[in-house]
Scaffold this motif. Sequence first.
Motif, mmCIF file in Angstrom:
data_model
loop_
_atom_site.group_PDB
_atom_site.id
_atom_site.type_symbol
_atom_site.label_atom_id
_atom_site.label_comp_id
_atom_site.label_asym_id
_atom_site.label_seq_id
_atom_site.Cartn_x
_atom_site.Cartn_y
_atom_site.Cartn_z
ATOM 1 N N UNK A 90 -0.180 -3.395 -6.131
ATOM 2 C CA UNK A 90 1.022 -3.668 -6.905
ATOM 3 C C UNK A 90 0.888 -5.022 -7.597
ATOM 4 N N UNK A 91 1.175 -5.042 -8.900
ATOM 5 C CA UNK A 91 1.252 -6.294 -9.625
ATOM 6 C C UNK A 91 2.645 -6.885 -9.496
ATOM 7 N N UNK A 92 2.870 -7.985 -10.188
ATOM 8 C CA UNK A 92 4.203 -8.604 -10.190
ATOM 9 C C UNK A 92 5.250 -7.587 -10.620
ATOM 10 N N UNK A 93 6.446 -7.687 -10.037
ATOM 11 C CA UNK A 93 7.516 -6.766 -10.377
ATOM 12 C C UNK A 93 7.354 -5.373 -9.805
ATOM 13 N N UNK A 94 6.399 -5.201 -8.887
ATOM 14 C CA UNK A 94 6.194 -3.896 -8.270
ATOM 15 C C UNK A 94 5.478 -2.892 -9.143
ATOM 16 N N UNK A 95 4.782 -3.361 -10.184
ATOM 17 C CA UNK A 95 4.052 -2.451 -11.073
ATOM 18 C C UNK A 95 2.803 -1.931 -10.356
ATOM 19 N N UNK A 96 2.630 -0.611 -10.370
ATOM 20 C CA UNK A 96 1.511 0.027 -9.681
ATOM 21 C C UNK A 96 0.238 -0.042 -10.522
ATOM 22 N N UNK A 97 -0.880 -0.372 -9.871
ATOM 23 C CA UNK A 97 -2.178 -0.454 -10.536
ATOM 24 C C UNK A 97 -3.210 0.377 -9.778
ATOM 25 N N UNK A 98 -4.060 1.062 -10.521
ATOM 26 C CA UNK A 98 -5.276 1.677 -9.992
ATOM 27 C C UNK A 98 -6.449 1.055 -10.730
ATOM 28 N N UNK A 99 -7.430 0.545 -9.986
ATOM 29 C CA UNK A 99 -8.562 -0.172 -10.576
ATOM 30 C C UNK A 99 -9.861 0.528 -10.171
ATOM 31 N N UNK A 100 -10.604 1.002 -11.162
ATOM 32 C CA UNK A 100 -11.854 1.718 -10.929
ATOM 33 C C UNK A 100 -13.024 0.762 -11.149
ATOM 34 N N UNK A 101 -13.921 0.639 -10.162
ATOM 35 C CA UNK A 101 -15.031 -0.306 -10.266
ATOM 36 C C UNK A 101 -16.369 0.373 -10.009
ATOM 37 N N UNK A 102 -17.419 -0.221 -10.566
ATOM 38 C CA UNK A 102 -18.804 0.089 -10.220
ATOM 39 C C UNK A 102 -19.448 -1.240 -9.839
ATOM 40 N N UNK A 103 -19.946 -1.354 -8.612
ATOM 41 C CA UNK A 103 -20.421 -2.644 -8.142
ATOM 42 C C UNK A 103 -21.705 -2.512 -7.329
ATOM 43 N N UNK A 104 -22.527 -3.553 -7.382
ATOM 44 C CA UNK A 104 -23.689 -3.630 -6.511
ATOM 45 C C UNK A 104 -23.445 -4.608 -5.360
ATOM 46 N N UNK A 105 -22.190 -5.069 -5.238
ATOM 47 C CA UNK A 105 -21.823 -5.977 -4.151
ATOM 48 C C UNK A 105 -20.340 -5.787 -3.856
ATOM 49 N N UNK A 106 -20.030 -4.905 -2.912
ATOM 50 C CA UNK A 106 -18.627 -4.554 -2.671
ATOM 51 C C UNK A 106 -17.824 -5.745 -2.147
ATOM 52 N N UNK A 107 -18.446 -6.647 -1.411
ATOM 53 C CA UNK A 107 -17.713 -7.817 -0.906
ATOM 54 C C UNK A 107 -17.266 -8.722 -2.047
ATOM 55 N N UNK A 108 -18.156 -8.943 -3.004
ATOM 56 C CA UNK A 108 -17.806 -9.772 -4.169
ATOM 57 C C UNK A 108 -16.670 -9.136 -4.957
ATOM 58 N N UNK A 109 -16.801 -7.845 -5.233
ATOM 59 C CA UNK A 109 -15.792 -7.160 -6.050
ATOM 60 C C UNK A 109 -14.445 -7.120 -5.353
ATOM 61 N N UNK A 110 -14.436 -6.772 -4.064
ATOM 62 C CA UNK A 110 -13.174 -6.720 -3.317
ATOM 63 C C UNK A 110 -12.506 -8.090 -3.300
ATOM 64 N N UNK A 111 -13.311 -9.157 -3.108
ATOM 65 C CA UNK A 111 -12.759 -10.511 -3.103
ATOM 66 C C UNK A 111 -12.153 -10.890 -4.437
ATOM 67 N N UNK A 112 -12.854 -10.531 -5.521
ATOM 68 C CA UNK A 112 -12.349 -10.846 -6.863
ATOM 69 C C UNK A 112 -11.034 -10.119 -7.143
ATOM 70 N N UNK A 113 -11.008 -8.810 -6.872
ATOM 71 C CA UNK A 113 -9.810 -8.012 -7.181
ATOM 72 C C UNK A 113 -8.628 -8.499 -6.352
ATOM 73 N N UNK A 114 -8.859 -8.768 -5.071
ATOM 74 C CA UNK A 114 -7.779 -9.262 -4.209
ATOM 75 C C UNK A 114 -7.253 -10.601 -4.718
ATOM 76 N N UNK A 115 -8.163 -11.471 -5.160
ATOM 77 C CA UNK A 115 -7.770 -12.786 -5.676
ATOM 78 C C UNK A 115 -6.885 -12.645 -6.912
ATOM 79 N N UNK A 116 -7.235 -11.751 -7.828
ATOM 80 C CA UNK A 116 -6.452 -11.563 -9.042
ATOM 81 C C UNK A 116 -5.021 -11.137 -8.707
ATOM 82 N N UNK A 117 -4.902 -10.149 -7.822
ATOM 83 C CA UNK A 117 -3.564 -9.660 -7.464
ATOM 84 C C UNK A 117 -2.747 -10.754 -6.782
#
Length: 248
Positions: A90-117
């Motif tokens: 959920x983004x600000x205001x309760x807006x629902x998001x689905x994020x599709x990724x292709x990654x060679x490092x799931x820890x890096x990607x998960x950390x980045x996405x969590x940080x943005x939210x």
Amino acid sequence: MSGHSKWSTIKRKKEKTDGARAKIFTKIGREISVAVREGGGDPATNSKLRDCIAKAKANNVPNDNIDRVIKKAVSDGDKNDYENIVYEGYGAGGIAFIVDTLTDNRNRTAGDIRHYFDKFGGNLGQTGCVSFMFTQKGVLIVEESAFSEDKIMEDCFDAGADDFSIDEDGVVEITTEPNDLGKVRESLEEKGYAFASSEVAYIPTTTTVIDDEETRTKLNRLIEMLEDNDDVQDFWHNWENPDEDEEE
């Protein structure tokens, strides 16, 4: 991605800088590499690769670039270790998001996405926390069509499409079942249609209007960060954002 107006987002992407277009080329290149790894380098026998090539051409990726990525993926074989991971939150205001990724490092990607939210007033959730608010569909966009509405309707249903709509600017949006996207696209291409976009998307069942300016700013910043991340292939939300229509 826009929840209510697919074309407005596609148009915004097309008008971006060379640097942003290079990012799009890189992301589509990853999709092509994964498709080759899973089904081989011949688009005649690999429907996923055909879909990726169609997407690349709709985004103006040069044929030489496409051929180069395919050849590299074939020669590299199992060296291509990208993993597809879908995040929901959920983004600000309760807006629902689905994020599709292709990654060679799931820890890096998960950390980045969590940080943005977290940074922009939202929170990343568990799988399934927002996907029930979306329907997965194949979406084809025709920017300009010389055909009448009756002709478009006949051709769409003859090709096996689920539905179509035409907006006030004449842009045609055709929807299909996800697995029918390639078949419908190829059938319509044979009938003379050219597509500005061809992809499987998550369509929100309902959209939400946000009036608070601070919340809107946070949502726009989250969207910018997602667009800028090389691991993020695509994303969808249910925010009905009038700013996108004003950009047109």
